[in-house]
Design a protein around this motif. Structure first.
Motif, short mmCIF file in Angstrom:
data_model
loop_
_atom_site.label_atom_id
_atom_site.label_comp_id
_atom_site.label_asym_id
_atom_site.label_seq_id
_atom_site.Cartn_x
_atom_site.Cartn_y
_atom_site.Cartn_z
N SER A 37 -15.05 -16.34 -7.88
CA SER A 37 -13.66 -15.90 -7.73
C SER A 37 -13.47 -14.54 -8.37
CB SER A 37 -12.71 -16.90 -8.40
OG SER A 37 -13.00 -18.21 -7.98
N LEU A 38 -14.11 -14.39 -9.54
CA LEU A 38 -14.00 -13.13 -10.27
C LEU A 38 -14.57 -11.98 -9.42
CD1 LEU A 38 -13.15 -12.08 -13.09
CD2 LEU A 38 -15.54 -12.29 -13.77
N ALA B 104 -2.91 0.36 0.83
CA ALA B 104 -3.09 -0.34 -0.44
C ALA B 104 -1.98 -1.35 -0.67
CB ALA B 104 -3.15 0.67 -1.58
N SER B 105 -0.75 -0.97 -0.35
CA SER B 105 0.38 -1.87 -0.60
C SER B 105 0.27 -3.14 0.25
CB SER B 105 1.69 -1.17 -0.27
OG SER B 105 1.80 0.01 -1.03
N ILE C 78 -6.17 4.10 -3.72
CA ILE C 78 -5.15 4.90 -4.42
C ILE C 78 -5.77 6.23 -4.90
CG2 ILE C 78 -3.64 5.00 -6.45
CD1 ILE C 78 -2.64 3.08 -4.31
N PHE D 111 -2.52 -5.28 -1.08
CA PHE D 111 -2.14 -5.88 -2.35
C PHE D 111 -1.19 -7.05 -2.14
CE2 PHE D 111 1.06 -6.17 -5.73
CZ PHE D 111 0.24 -6.66 -6.74
N LEU E 225 -8.65 -1.54 -3.87
CA LEU E 225 -7.29 -1.04 -4.06
C LEU E 225 -7.30 0.24 -4.89
CD1 LEU E 225 -5.36 -4.37 -4.81
CD2 LEU E 225 -5.20 -2.99 -2.75
N PHE E 226 -8.04 0.21 -5.99
CA PHE E 226 -8.10 1.40 -6.85
C PHE E 226 -8.70 2.59 -6.08
CE2 PHE E 226 -7.36 0.66 -11.54
CZ PHE E 226 -6.53 -0.43 -11.34
N LEU F 213 -9.96 -5.44 -6.19
CA LEU F 213 -9.37 -4.47 -7.11
C LEU F 213 -10.06 -3.12 -6.97
CD1 LEU F 213 -7.07 -4.70 -9.13
CD2 LEU F 213 -8.75 -5.04 -10.95
N ILE G 170 -12.12 -11.09 -6.64
CA ILE G 170 -10.94 -10.36 -7.13
C ILE G 170 -11.32 -8.93 -7.56
CG2 ILE G 170 -9.24 -10.30 -9.00
CD1 ILE G 170 -9.00 -13.33 -8.69
N LEU H 165 -3.07 -9.98 -0.84
CA LEU H 165 -3.92 -10.52 -1.89
C LEU H 165 -3.09 -11.34 -2.89
CD1 LEU H 165 -6.79 -10.27 -3.34
CD2 LEU H 165 -5.73 -8.43 -4.65
N ALA H 166 -1.99 -10.73 -3.35
CA ALA H 166 -1.19 -11.36 -4.40
C ALA H 166 -0.59 -12.67 -3.91
CB ALA H 166 -0.09 -10.40 -4.85
#
Lengths: 434, 609
Positions: free
Chosen positions: A343-344, A377-378, A358, A381, A354-355, A351, A347, A384-385
């Motif tokens: 899972s880590l 990215a939005s 940006i 995100f 996404l980074f 991340l 994620i 994902l969230a």
């Protein structure tokens, strides 16, 4: 030939390989989630994991097409693409096939297509185009209303299907507008409104007993507390001009909002949506009914432990305890079979993506490319969230896919085009100035 | 350059924070909180028990007393049951329509996807017919089980039975699970731990509809069942069969023991029942019927549970105790004074041998008086208490009034009344010999159990010691015998005192004027003692103990026939036939046998027992 070579040279390999990793991991997890003794081949076309191969291969074909396009294609055709998407959304209301109570799908034989997925792309392009052609700043009431209208049109059309999950995705564009100058107060205001919403629901059925046998309900208590806060503020800042009117307005607004929440909750939301929110807030607990999905999903993920049960060794997802295990709840398979470590990794990969988007967006010379990067990215995100948050009981159950992971051609295509349009822009950043 | 560029940090911060919250949450539910793993295992894993084969029981010659026979549970998975011809299906199973509907509803209530038992324990022969036609009925299939089977239909009360565990069994022993079978009575209960074996388990994965999806972790957590241990009984199956035949239509008991070892050769309680009745589908119905038959009480093992007055056979114990205590010698004579206690036969002034041979009541009245009133104290009450105390202790050494720790559960111990007993009845110092003299001839308050009487015969045969009578001589592959059965129990009576007693018992059977002439066998020297336990208004209980052959006793036996007649009339010939059967393997005196098998003593005299 020169152009082609430069594309390959300029492509952002971090994003490309992150994307590839996520897509392949998604494919293996779909295989594990729906694994079937009788169809052991991961390429078996009668099974979802076999079909996903088609979606993945065609996605790479689309990457090729997107990378071959002239960069001006996106700016020139932003509105036409948007318009085409809106036509698709209107069309689906008339010609779509109803699946699970929503007219969200075009079906042609065994092939089906969900226009709301590609509509995100069209909307992102249109909003980007609109914002990038404004003057220096994103200001003025009508300017903002127009920007919101670009979002509200597809959202409203999708609402008619109805597909609440896909509608909510459009809220993600608030990050884009914030970056382009929308007041930060709007974010805070949204946050406060959400907090009040939750508080109002939590206190809905609560009563407080006071001395003298007085019993008051939660809402009245909230209003009294807010009144006291307002009075205190007034006492502290009574020298500030207009404080009286401002505080009175705030008080009236909040009091009205509390009752509006109640009304909206009971009259606008459907019973199953009410139940899901109640489950999330712990107002009700019904592991066999409304809370079944989340309950089972958390059991699947939680039982994975630190290192997981191993590939194809998951029991909760493979044996259908978790519903929608290859689409909306695909993350359960990751959690169960690969554990906390797996899972880590997922994620962290998201991340990184996404980074990276940006960071790349901020290095664009073109305003269009930058804004578009934020759009991508939005959207990622938000998906994902909500998606992962839902599987671990931190977000309400809203059926939206996990990008690149969830089974399904429409969403994989849409996410791929979204991402690679940006990668294309980035690879051409030396040539785009506008 | 760009006015709002710093805002990227806010956005990146939000992205990062949300992901961090997720990681924290995942760490908690995956690594810290273990309840989810438990829930997952509860949902997705089924532990399917693998039943071990229950141990068999053989007789002393290797003939089977109990074995297992295949039976089948008819299972049903309701979801797979299509449209079937219910009428012909019911006919095949031998049930009615409404039963079918009930069973089907019950199965559906349990689970539509998971198999449940539709009909239990269908015997193999019936199953053959059913399985041939089962293909017509999708959703039904058979699962193999075993049933206890008894080839000779004997020894029901010794072997006991097994039945499904009940909640109290589950509480007592955590080994058991619902649906297990457990020994409830007899050897099945006593040797439950040895017989049951060890259950194995198969861990299966099931899906959300309870459908089996295969073996968990390739069987890593599976265990194989370990079969139960076989038992070798001390019983001689042929003798047991013969004894039950002799006792047909009678109430009472026969216990035969090999004196040198304490091994029980036969243990008959009558009336008994066919142990095959308490097996399989008709079990409950049959059990109720047996229970309802309370006047004959076939489920009651008289050999260990019926407490009778011993009658005249007890005179032997009185003789031995008196000799060893020194209150008489073998030459002591008493007048047959029929004024103090009645008697029978023609004799007037016997010595000990004569008194035993003629079963002289006044003689033993005197013997017992000497045992009780020892003259130790002037106060006769105090003197009686002193005497009875010694007497009780000596009698208990013969295994009377104590639980013989045999290998059957719930054995009764009988009663040898002592000081405490009489103090409770009459008050302290308020009783003396004159109060309790009935004990002298085995009437009175004395109570004995048939197995104790047989044990007495064994003690005499052994001249003073016994091994606790028992039914299992060897347990399992390692041929274990319980140590308590190989420990000698001494009566502390000097072996020389057994000589006159044995001589008297020889005469009882073999000399003119003996009370058990019917027990005589031409080829074998039998020693015995009759007893006739008086029932005021009703026929007497007929009692006989014996051992044979006299010089090297191979069998000691006690026979008790309720409400029949003199000991010599029924019990003695039954014992004699048993001895003949055991020692020669055949019966030559068929007329005698016919007389016994034809006799019926089943009239009910008492109220409910």
């Amino acid at each position: 030939m020169r152009a082609k070579n430069s594309i390959i040279q300029n492509i952002d390999w971090v994003l490309f390989w992150t994307f590839t990793a996520l897509v392949l991991m998604g494919w293996f997890n779909i295989y594990a989630a729906t694994y079937n003794e009788e169809h052991q081949s991961i390429f078996d076309m009668s099974q979802s994991y076999g079909k996903q191969v088609i979606w993945i291969v065609t996605s790479y074909a689309m990457i090729w097409v997107v990378m071959m396009l002239d960069p001006r294609f996106f700016t020139r055709l932003a509105y036409p693409i948007y318009g085409f998407c809106m036509l698709l959304l209107v069309g689906v209301l008339f010609f779509g096939t109803e699946i699970k109570g929503a007219k969200s799908w075009y079906t042609l034989g065994s092939f089906s297509f969900q226009p709301s997925e590609i509509a995100k792309y069209g909307t992102a392009l249109a909003l980007t185009f609109y914002l990038s052609n404004l003057g220096k700043k994103f200001q003025g009431f009508f300017t903002r209303v127009k920007a919101f209208l670009i979002l509200i049109l597809p959202a409203a059309l999708i609402m008619l299907q109805p597909d609440t999950g896909s509608v909510l995705v459009y809220a993600a564009f608030i990050f884009v507008m914030y970056r382009e100058g929308l007041s930060g107060n709007i974010l805070l205001f949204g946050l406060a409104a959400a907090a009040l919403f939750v508080l109002a629901l939590l206190l809905n059925n609560t009563t407080f007993e006071l001395p003298f046998n007085l019993v008051i309900n939660g809402h009245v208590t909230m209003i009294i507390v807010i009144g006291i806060i307002c009075l205190t503020l007034y006492y502290l800042f009574q020298k500030v001009k207009g404080i009286r009117i401002a505080l009175a307005a705030v008080f009236i607004f909040i009091a009205g909002y509390i009752y509006l929440v109640d009304f909206a909750f009971n009259n606008v939301l459907k019973p199953h949506q009410q139940a899901r929110i109640n489950e999330l807030l712990g107002i009700q607990s019904d592991p066999t009914g409304a809370g079944y999905n989340v309950h089972q999903s958390m059991i699947a993920i939680g039982s994975g432990g630190t290192f997981g049960k191993g590939f194809l060794q998951g029991t909760q997802t493979k044996f259908n305890f978790v519903p929608e295990q290859s689409t909306d709840f695909i993350f359960c398979t990751v959690g169960e079979e690969w554990g906390f470590m797996g899972s880590l990794v997922v994620i962290v990969l998201f991340l990184v993506m996404l980074f990276r988007i940006i960071i790349l967006a901020e290095r664009q010379r073109s305003k269009f490319s930058r804004i578009y990067g934020y759009c991508v990215a939005s959207i990622f995100f938000f998906h994902l969230a909500i998606n992962i948050g839902m599987t671990i009981g931190l977000a309400p159950v809203i059926g939206i896919p996990l990008p690149f992971f969830s089974y399904g051609g429409s969403s994989l295509w849409a996410f791929t085009i979204l991402l690679f349009t940006f990668i294309k822009m980035d690879s051409e950043r030396m040539h785009i100035l506008s | 350059m760009n006015p709002f560029e710093d805002r990227k940090f806010v956005i990146l911060g939000i992205f990062f924070t949300v992901c961090l919250i997720f990681v924290g949450r995942l760490f908690y539910i995956q690594v810290v909180d273990e309840s989810y793993e438990l829930s997952a295992n509860n949902q997705a894993l089924r532990r399917v028990p693998q039943y071990p084969v229950r141990g068999l029981v053989y007789d002393r010659h290797g003939q089977l007393l109990v074995y297992n026979e295949a039976a089948y549970d008819l299972m049903v998975i309701p979801r797979q049951v299509g449209v079937i011809d219910t009428a012909s299906f019911c006919e095949l199973l031998g049930i009615v329509d409404t039963t079918f509907d009930n069973k089907m509803a019950k199965a559906k209530k349990f689970s539509r996807y998971k198999a449940s038992v539709f009909e239990k324990q269908i015997p193999a022969d019936q199953w053959a017919e059913i399985s041939e036609k089962l293909y017509q009925y999708p959703g039904f299939y058979g699962e193999k089980r075993t049933l206890r089977k008894y080839p000779e239909s004997v020894a029901a009360n010794i072997l006991g039975y097994i039945s499904e565990v009940n909640p109290s069994d589950l509480d007592k022993d955590s080994y058991y699970r619902m649906g297990d079978y457990v020994g409830k009575l007899g050897l099945e209960k006593e040797y439950e731990k040895e017989l049951r074996g060890v259950r194995g388990v198969r861990v299966q994965m099931v899906d959300v509809h309870n459908r089996v999806k295969g073996s968990f972790s390739d069987g890593e957590y599976d265990t194989l069942p370990i079969s139960g241990e076989n038992l070798i009984s001390t019983i001689d199956r042929d003798l047991q069969v013969y004894g039950e035949k002799l006792m047909q239509n009678k109430r009472g008991s026969i216990v035969a023991i090999e004196p040198k070892t304490g091994e029980i050769l036969a243990m008959i309680t009558a009336p008994s029942y066919d142990p095959n009745l308490l097996v399989g589908r008709p079990r409950n119905e049959n059990y109720k019927a047996l229970q309802a038959n309370d006047s004959l009480n076939p489920l009651f093992n008289r050999a260990i549970n019926a407490q009778y007055r011993p009658g005249s056979i007890f005179k032997i114990v009185q003789s031995l105790v008196a000799l060893d205590e020194g209150v008489i010698t073998e030459n002591t004579r008493f007048h047959c004074n029929r004024g103090i206690i009645n008697c029978h036969g023609s004799h007037s002034y016997d010595d000990l041998v004569g008194a035993i041979q003629h079963s002289c009541n006044p003689y033993f009245w005197n013997v017992y008086k000497k045992l009780v009133q020892r003259g130790k104290y002037d106060n006769i009450f105090r003197d009686a208490a002193y005497g009875v105390d010694i007497w009780q202790r000596r009698v208990k050494q013969f295994g009377f009034g104590v639980e013989l720790k045999t290998d059957l559960p719930n054995i009764k111990k009988g009663l040898v009344p002592g000081v405490e007993y009489y103090n409770r009845w009459y008050g302290e110092r308020r009783w003396a010999f004159s109060t309790i003299y009935s004990n002298s001839i085995g009437e009175g308050e004395m109570l004995v159990v048939p197995i104790q009487m047989a044990n007495l015969a064994a003690i005499i045969a052994n001249k003073g010691y016994f091994y606790t009578p028992h039914l299992i001589k060897s347990i399992g592959r390692d041929s274990v015998k319980r140590t308590e059965f190989t420990t000698k129990n001494e009566t502390d009576v000097d072996a020389k005192y057994f000589e006159p007693v044995t001589e008297a018992m020889y005469k009882v059977v073999n000399e003119a004027g003996g009370t058990a002439r019917r027990a005589r066998i031409d080829s074998i020297i039998v020693c015995g003692k009759t007893g006739t336990v008086q029932n005021d208004k009703w026929p007497d209980h007929s009692v006989f103990i014996a051992f044979a052959p006299m010089d090297d006793p191979k069998i000691a036996i006690a026979v008790y026939v309720e409400y029949s007649d003199f000991g010599g009339t029924w019990a003695a010939p039954i014992a004699s036939l048993m001895i003949e059967q055991y020692l020669t393997g055949e019966i030559k005196r068929l007329d005698k046998e016919k007389r016994i098998t034809d006799a019926i003593f089943l009239d009910i005299y008492e109220g409910k027992k």
